[in-house]
Every structure is written in structure tokens, then in C-alpha cells.
Write a protein that holds these residues in place. Structure first.
Motif, PDB file in Angstrom:
ATOM      1  N   HIS A 149       0.017   0.879   8.443  1.00 24.01           N
ATOM      2  CA  HIS A 149      -1.259   0.510   9.073  1.00 24.01           C
ATOM      3  C   HIS A 149      -1.032   0.480  10.580  1.00 24.01           C
ATOM      4  O   HIS A 149      -0.379  -0.410  11.091  1.00 24.01           O
ATOM      5  CB  HIS A 149      -1.706  -0.869   8.591  1.00 24.01           C
ATOM      6  N   HIS A 187       0.816  -1.216   0.000  1.00 24.89           N
ATOM      7  CA  HIS A 187       0.000   0.000   0.000  1.00 24.89           C
ATOM      8  C   HIS A 187       0.851   1.269   0.000  1.00 24.89           C
ATOM      9  O   HIS A 187       0.362   2.350  -0.315  1.00 24.89           O
ATOM     10  CB  HIS A 187      -0.915   0.027   1.227  1.00 24.89           C
ATOM     11  N   HIS A 228       2.040   2.698   2.739  1.00 23.61           N
ATOM     12  CA  HIS A 228       1.830   3.486   3.956  1.00 23.61           C
ATOM     13  C   HIS A 228       1.661   2.562   5.159  1.00 23.61           C
ATOM     14  O   HIS A 228       1.506   1.356   5.015  1.00 23.61           O
ATOM     15  CB  HIS A 228       0.648   4.435   3.808  1.00 23.61           C
ATOM     16  N   GLU A 247      -6.293  -0.136   6.871  1.00 24.80           N
ATOM     17  CA  GLU A 247      -6.674   1.102   6.183  1.00 24.80           C
ATOM     18  C   GLU A 247      -6.497   0.834   4.702  1.00 24.80           C
ATOM     19  O   GLU A 247      -5.588   0.131   4.297  1.00 24.80           O
ATOM     20  CB  GLU A 247      -5.771   2.251   6.615  1.00 24.80           C
ATOM     21  N   SER A 248      -7.318   1.364   3.894  1.00 28.93           N
ATOM     22  CA  SER A 248      -7.258   1.067   2.467  1.00 28.93           C
ATOM     23  C   SER A 248      -6.115   1.839   1.815  1.00 28.93           C
ATOM     24  O   SER A 248      -5.662   2.811   2.317  1.00 28.93           O
ATOM     25  CB  SER A 248      -8.572   1.412   1.790  1.00 28.93           C
TER      26      SER A 248
END
Ligand code: ZN
Length: 167
Positions: free
Chosen positions: A160, A156, A158, A166-167
Motif C-alpha cells: 500500500h 493483502h 501487496h 488499496e483493496s
């Protein structure tokens, strides 16, 4: 046997305590107020000048680093102010100085970011410079935690936090 401590490096999740000062010693941001900064190192999540300074540090290390405008929010561009009638904004928008606005150029469709720099009864002045453009930023940073990112976090790009997705 002792393992060598983890270093802040690409694909590590790093947690920092920090104070951010301008060159007149004004404190403008602090983890005392907003909580520690947790980020994925090497993924353009923090200012490049700060990330470079943190690279190689281990938990418990503290540094002071000055980040020049070119590696922070850029130099100030002149003629970047624009006055916009108050009624061009939604009635229910609670405006404050420094607020970030996302604008679309009605001619080109290009998306732009601007910041409110003054609010009058009939008109609002916006500035296409970031409020910290032209400023050298002085960080006092302490490394609180370092851990390898999970595969999902790397996918992702980023962090979590605390196991939540978190998307
Ligand atoms: Zn995610």
C-alpha cells in the motif's frame, strides 16, 4: 551502537530503481520512465529470478543480473499464433501491437492470455506467447528503500503506497 541495515527478505517492502535490457542491449523498461518499483518481497510480485538476486541486498546496493527465460516470461511455444477477424473485437477497442488480451475459450470456458502481434485491416494476429517469452532479461538494479511491510500489506499480499488504502 549501530543497527545492522535491513536486508531485502521475505515480508519486506523493497523499492528498486532499475533498467531492463534485452541481450542486444536494447533498453525496454526503466524506472527513469515509469518510476521506481516498490514490491512486497517473497510474495510472487516480481520475476522469481530477479527476486532471488535481490535477496540479501541492503539500501544502496547495485547489481546486474541476467534472468533466463525459464525464470522470466518462459520459453517460446511454437504454433502459438492465431488469426482472428477484426470484427471479433469490440469496435471501440484501441488495439496496439503488444497489447494483452484476456480471452475465454468458447468450448472449455478456460481463461487465456494472448498478445496482439500484428494488426491488419481485416484481421488481427494474436500470439499466446508473452512478448518477452524466450528472452533473457538483463536488469541493472539499485536498492532505494527497504522497510518492513505492515500487517495489512502482509494480509493483502501487496504494497500500500504512501499510506493510501488499496483493496
Ligand atoms: Zn490491499
Amino acid at each position: 551502537m549501530t543497527e545492522s541495515p535491513l536486508q531485502a527478505a521475505d515480508d519486506m517492502v523493497v523499492t528498486l530503481a532499475y533498467d531492463l535490457y534485452l541481450d542486444d542491449d536494447e533498453l525496454i523498461d526503466s524506472s527513469e520512465e515509469f518510476g521506481p518499483l516498490e514490491y512486497l518481497h517473497g510474495h510472487n510480485q516480481i520475476l522469481p529470478g530477479l527476486e532471488r538476486a535481490v535477496t540479501g541486498l541492503v539500501v544502496g546496493d547495485s547489481i546486474e543480473v541476467g534472468v533466463p527465460p525459464e525464470r522470466a516470461y518462459g520459453t517460446r511455444v511454437e504454433d502459438s499464433l492465431e488469426v482472428i477477424p477484426r470484427q471479433a473485437f469490440p469496435d471501440d477497442l484501441e488495439m496496439e501491437v503488444g497489447m494483452e488480451l484476456e480471452l475465454v475459450d468458447s468450448e472449455t470456458g478456460a481463461e487465456m492470455v494472448a498478445y496482439i502481434s500484428d494488426i491488419g485491416p481485416d484481421a488481427v494476429m494474436i500470439d499466446f506467447n508473452h512478448p518477452l517469452a524466450g528472452e533473457t532479461l538483463f536488469f541493472e538494479v539499485k536498492v532505494l528503500e527497504i522497510r518492513p511491510a505492515t500487517a495489512e500489506e502482509l494480509a493483502h499480499g501487496h504494497v500500500h503506497s504512501h499510506g493510501e488504502h488499496e483493496s
